[in-house]
Design a protein around this motif. Structure first.
Motif, mmCIF file in Angstrom:
data_model
loop_
_atom_site.group_PDB
_atom_site.id
_atom_site.type_symbol
_atom_site.label_atom_id
_atom_site.label_comp_id
_atom_site.label_asym_id
_atom_site.label_seq_id
_atom_site.Cartn_x
_atom_site.Cartn_y
_atom_site.Cartn_z
ATOM 1 N N LEU A 268 3.649 7.003 0.185
ATOM 2 C CA LEU A 268 4.065 8.079 -1.057
ATOM 3 C C LEU A 268 3.259 8.237 -1.579
ATOM 4 C CD1 LEU A 268 6.208 5.140 -2.670
ATOM 5 C CD2 LEU A 268 7.125 7.123 -0.850
ATOM 6 N N VAL A 269 3.056 9.315 -2.400
ATOM 7 C CA VAL A 269 2.183 10.075 -3.222
ATOM 8 C C VAL A 269 2.493 10.004 -4.646
ATOM 9 C CG1 VAL A 269 0.726 12.102 -3.315
ATOM 10 C CG2 VAL A 269 1.487 11.738 -1.289
ATOM 11 N N GLY A 270 1.687 9.803 -5.414
ATOM 12 C CA GLY A 270 1.889 9.540 -7.074
ATOM 13 C C GLY A 270 0.714 9.971 -7.382
ATOM 14 N N GLY A 271 1.183 9.946 -9.010
ATOM 15 C CA GLY A 271 0.014 10.152 -9.879
ATOM 16 C C GLY A 271 -0.217 12.219 -9.776
ATOM 17 N N VAL A 272 1.006 12.601 -9.549
ATOM 18 C CA VAL A 272 0.803 14.245 -9.491
ATOM 19 C C VAL A 272 2.775 15.035 -9.633
ATOM 20 C CG1 VAL A 272 0.408 14.518 -6.852
ATOM 21 C CG2 VAL A 272 -0.323 15.890 -8.808
ATOM 22 N N PRO A 273 2.807 15.408 -10.596
ATOM 23 C CA PRO A 273 4.146 16.584 -10.172
ATOM 24 C C PRO A 273 4.232 16.565 -8.286
ATOM 25 C CG PRO A 273 3.105 17.198 -11.725
ATOM 26 C CD PRO A 273 1.797 16.640 -11.319
ATOM 27 N N ALA A 274 5.598 16.754 -8.338
ATOM 28 C CA ALA A 274 5.910 16.681 -7.082
ATOM 29 C C ALA A 274 5.263 18.383 -6.381
ATOM 30 C CB ALA A 274 7.393 16.671 -6.305
ATOM 31 N N HIS A 275 5.558 19.107 -7.913
ATOM 32 C CA HIS A 275 5.372 20.415 -6.158
ATOM 33 C C HIS A 275 4.105 20.690 -6.714
ATOM 34 C CE1 HIS A 275 5.469 21.092 -10.956
ATOM 35 N NE2 HIS A 275 4.780 21.779 -11.069
ATOM 36 N N GLU A 276 2.888 20.690 -7.281
ATOM 37 C CA GLU A 276 1.450 20.147 -6.760
ATOM 38 C C GLU A 276 1.419 19.490 -5.751
ATOM 39 O OE1 GLU A 276 -0.606 18.928 -10.228
ATOM 40 O OE2 GLU A 276 0.823 20.472 -11.926
ATOM 41 N N VAL A 277 1.839 18.823 -5.056
ATOM 42 C CA VAL A 277 1.098 18.036 -3.976
ATOM 43 C C VAL A 277 1.295 19.703 -2.505
ATOM 44 C CG1 VAL A 277 1.385 16.087 -2.084
ATOM 45 C CG2 VAL A 277 2.124 15.770 -4.083
ATOM 46 N N ARG A 278 0.123 19.495 -1.471
ATOM 47 C CA ARG A 278 0.036 20.591 -0.987
ATOM 48 C C ARG A 278 -0.529 19.657 0.363
ATOM 49 N NH1 ARG A 278 -3.053 20.251 -5.654
ATOM 50 N NH2 ARG A 278 -5.356 20.291 -5.234
ATOM 51 N N GLN A 279 -0.684 20.207 0.977
ATOM 52 C CA GLN A 279 -1.984 20.149 2.754
ATOM 53 C C GLN A 279 -3.089 20.761 2.267
ATOM 54 O OE1 GLN A 279 0.417 22.693 5.162
ATOM 55 N NE2 GLN A 279 0.700 21.409 6.717
ATOM 56 N N GLY A 280 -3.441 19.642 2.892
ATOM 57 C CA GLY A 280 -5.166 19.114 2.153
ATOM 58 C C GLY A 280 -5.648 18.973 1.363
ATOM 59 N N MET A 281 -4.619 18.658 0.671
ATOM 60 C CA MET A 281 -5.518 17.350 -0.773
ATOM 61 C C MET A 281 -5.781 16.215 -0.415
ATOM 62 S SD MET A 281 -2.415 16.199 -4.257
ATOM 63 C CE MET A 281 -2.613 17.993 -4.453
ATOM 64 N N ARG A 282 -6.401 16.274 -0.919
ATOM 65 C CA ARG A 282 -7.569 14.889 -0.837
ATOM 66 C C ARG A 282 -6.676 13.154 -1.389
ATOM 67 N NH1 ARG A 282 -10.006 12.957 3.041
ATOM 68 N NH2 ARG A 282 -11.649 11.843 1.708
ATOM 69 N N VAL A 283 -6.392 12.827 -1.147
ATOM 70 C CA VAL A 283 -5.880 11.151 -1.955
ATOM 71 C C VAL A 283 -6.872 10.082 -1.947
ATOM 72 C CG1 VAL A 283 -3.660 12.540 -1.829
ATOM 73 C CG2 VAL A 283 -4.400 11.186 0.196
ATOM 74 N N ARG A 284 -6.197 8.616 -2.547
ATOM 75 C CA ARG A 284 -6.812 7.606 -2.282
ATOM 76 C C ARG A 284 -4.981 6.513 -2.978
ATOM 77 N NH1 ARG A 284 -11.835 5.423 -2.742
ATOM 78 N NH2 ARG A 284 -13.117 7.888 -3.703
ATOM 79 N N ALA A 285 -5.609 5.529 -1.713
ATOM 80 C CA ALA A 285 -4.676 4.563 -2.490
ATOM 81 C C ALA A 285 -4.861 3.979 -3.557
ATOM 82 C CB ALA A 285 -4.965 3.632 -1.265
ATOM 83 N N VAL A 286 -3.850 3.413 -3.736
ATOM 84 C CA VAL A 286 -3.047 3.110 -5.490
ATOM 85 C C VAL A 286 -3.123 1.503 -5.102
ATOM 86 C CG1 VAL A 286 -2.581 2.605 -7.407
ATOM 87 C CG2 VAL A 286 -3.044 4.623 -6.444
ATOM 88 N N TRP A 287 -3.630 0.433 -5.469
ATOM 89 C CA TRP A 287 -3.937 -0.872 -4.473
ATOM 90 C C TRP A 287 -2.828 -1.667 -6.126
ATOM 91 C CZ3 TRP A 287 -4.550 -2.270 0.060
ATOM 92 C CH2 TRP A 287 -5.362 -1.685 0.893
ATOM 93 N N VAL A 288 -2.200 -2.639 -5.660
ATOM 94 C CA VAL A 288 -2.143 -3.044 -6.675
ATOM 95 C C VAL A 288 -3.074 -4.645 -6.606
ATOM 96 C CG1 VAL A 288 0.871 -3.338 -5.909
ATOM 97 C CG2 VAL A 288 -0.696 -4.834 -5.262
ATOM 98 N N PRO A 289 -3.211 -5.223 -8.361
ATOM 99 C CA PRO A 289 -4.185 -6.314 -8.299
ATOM 100 C C PRO A 289 -4.101 -7.185 -7.433
ATOM 101 C CG PRO A 289 -2.193 -6.276 -10.609
ATOM 102 C CD PRO A 289 -1.990 -5.390 -9.312
ATOM 103 N N PRO A 290 -5.366 -7.814 -7.025
ATOM 104 C CA PRO A 290 -5.492 -8.948 -5.947
ATOM 105 C C PRO A 290 -4.392 -10.128 -5.580
ATOM 106 C CG PRO A 290 -7.613 -7.936 -6.752
ATOM 107 C CD PRO A 290 -6.747 -7.535 -7.637
#
Length: 322
Positions: A268-290
């Motif tokens: 899944l991709v979050g933290g950004v409106p769906a219509h702003e997601v695009r090919q080539g976008m750089r992303v990082r995993a959002v982990w739950v607390p340890p």
């Protein structure tokens, strides 16, 4: 004798005159109006009492429903051959009744419709209980709803109702999956906040999740390779159906090529409106607390944009596959 001359009136003044004559008449048969049906209509009503609908065939082989004694096109007498039709039929035209009146067949909004029953060449007029005007359309398939105690009357058909074309049923599937050795190893590292891949010495490809055999050449994978939790969106889909894992609706599911891997993984991709997601976008995993992590991919809530410049996928992904 000549009448008196009319009185002169100023412009715009109405002429006086007697009130218009009016008489109220009521035609009523308190005990009902009794009449003979004749052999044709009598046969039609008798069949209705038995929950069957029949028409009569003309000399030209047309089937008239309701049946008539004469062909309306030629005036010739019908053949006397009765044909069972329907009971289903197709709406030809319709008019919606928003406010039913006394004497109408239904006490809620309904449609008057001309219905061509299967096997008939003419249409009959009857009520359709469709629930809402938007459900009505030419071509709608309908079937009769019969009264509990038919008596030999057109009202033995209480109304017509649409055929069932869709259902809404609760669906739930519960199953258990036992991971093999490779997936167990992968989930063990995920619990520690590490994404583990496996490198094929023959293909020189790094596969995520980790596996023990190469899907390309089939050789045994013996080298583990930790990959980054950052990556690049290669392709994606916008979803409008609710998902308990998603941050909101609509949400994005994407194939993400992690830095150091050669095969993208879906997430899944979050933290950004769906219509702003695009090919080539750089992303990082959002982990739950340890302290909340388990041996599950749920340890990664989703991937969120890093703010880095987009990657030009036509020239490959730095640190990843092409």
């Amino acid at each position: 004798m000549p009448s008196d001359p009319p009185t002169a009136l100023s412009a715009g003044t109405p002429a006086a005159g007697p009130d218009p004559l009016e008489a109220r008449h009521v035609l009523e048969f308190p005990g009902g109006y009794t009449r003979s049906t004749g052999p044709v209509i009598g046969r039609f009503l008798t069949e209705l009492r038995d929950r069957r609908i029949v028409g009569v065939r003309t000399a030209g082989a047309r089937v008239l429903v309701p049946p008539l004694e004469y062909d309306p096109d030629t005036g010739e007498a019908v053949t006397g051959e009765y044909v069972e039709v329907g009971p289903a039929g197709t709406v030809q035209a319709w008019a919606w009744v928003r406010t039913p009146r006394a004497g109408h067949p239904l006490d809620r909004p309904f449609a008057w419709a001309t219905i061509r029953l299967d096997g008939a060449d003419t249409s009959l007029v009857h009520a359709v209980d469709a629930g809402a005007a938007k459900a009505m359309r030419p071509g709608l398939r309908v079937r009769p709803r019969w009264r509990e105690r038919p008596s030999g009357n057109i009202t033995d058909i209480e109304c017509f109702v649409p055929e069932v074309t869709m259902i809404n049923a609760p669906v739930r599937a519960e199953y258990r999956v036992r991971p093999g050795a490779a997936l167990t190893r992968f989930f063990t590292k995920i619990k520690d906040g590490v994404i583990l891949g496996g490198r094929c010495a023959t293909c020189d490809q790094v596969y995520v999740p980790y596996r023990t055999s190469c899907p390309s050449c089939g050789v045994l994978i013996q080298e583990e390779r930790e990959v980054s939790d950052t990556g690049t969106v290669t392709t994606f889909a916008i979803n409008n159906l609710p998902d308990p894992r998603a941050p909101e609706v609509p949400f994005v599911s994407a194939y993400i090529l992690l830095d150091g891997a050669d095969i993208p993984m879906i997430a899944l991709v979050g933290g950004v409106p769906a219509h702003e997601v695009r090919q080539g976008m750089r992303v990082r995993a959002v982990w739950v607390p340890p302290e909340e992590r388990t041996m599950s991919m749920a340890n990664i809530r989703w991937f969120a944009p890093t703010g880095e410049p987009d990657v030009d996928l036509s020239v490959g992904v730095p640190g990843g596959g092409v």
